[in-house]
Write an enzyme that holds these catalytic residues in place. Sequence first.
Site, short mmCIF file in Angstrom:
data_model
loop_
_atom_site.label_atom_id
_atom_site.label_comp_id
_atom_site.label_asym_id
_atom_site.label_seq_id
_atom_site.Cartn_x
_atom_site.Cartn_y
_atom_site.Cartn_z
N HIS A 8 0.82 -1.21 0.00
CA HIS A 8 0.00 0.00 0.00
C HIS A 8 0.86 1.27 0.00
CE1 HIS A 8 0.89 1.08 4.20
NE2 HIS A 8 0.81 -0.22 4.46
N GLU A 83 -1.57 -6.83 8.16
CA GLU A 83 -0.23 -6.67 8.74
C GLU A 83 -0.18 -7.31 10.12
OE1 GLU A 83 2.87 -6.69 8.65
OE2 GLU A 83 3.29 -4.75 7.71
#
Length: 199
Positions: A8, A83
């Site tokens: 990202h 994550e």
Amino acid sequence: MNIYFVRHGQTNENNKGYYYGKMDVYLNEKGLSQARKAAAFLSPIKFDEVYVSERKRTTETARIILQDHSQRVKLNVDKRINEMDFGSFEGKNYRDIKKLYPKEWEVWCSDWKNQSPPGGESYIQFYSRIHGFMDDILKLDRENILIVTHGGVVRSVYCYILNGNLDFFWKFASKNGDVTLIKYEYNNLYIDSITHVDI
């Protein structure tokens, strides 16, 4: 099969050097620019399947990529590519953590694979879910797959490719907006290229 991993775009938390996994934040201006650069790089590719984590920063990056492609592809949200959960360390840089949690920081640094931040997950736990995700991806019959996720996930995928050797986690960089092409051919999985779109 071509599997395109995109980390990202940048967030303000990246800028501040924070540990953050489950914090749900948006891209900053630089992050939006990185997403557009990744979109331009990937413009020739028609994706058959798209996966994102549960976090806004990956969804935002993926939508920019697909918008620039003029493609209407469903975003498959998969929590296995979130994550790592840093627990009480979330939203803090290493200086803050060392000051607030000196013992816990020392324990974590001494055995980063097996120990976890308070209330978070260990790297072994983190890797286990990514391993399961990759096993399922390789079962798909697709030509081009886009996976927009996080730096820790991308480096863990490299470990997966390298026969699960977790020591390789620290041997690769993963910058915001990076595009990694991984190919799966004749039962062989390999890293074809790693591109820094924001130079």
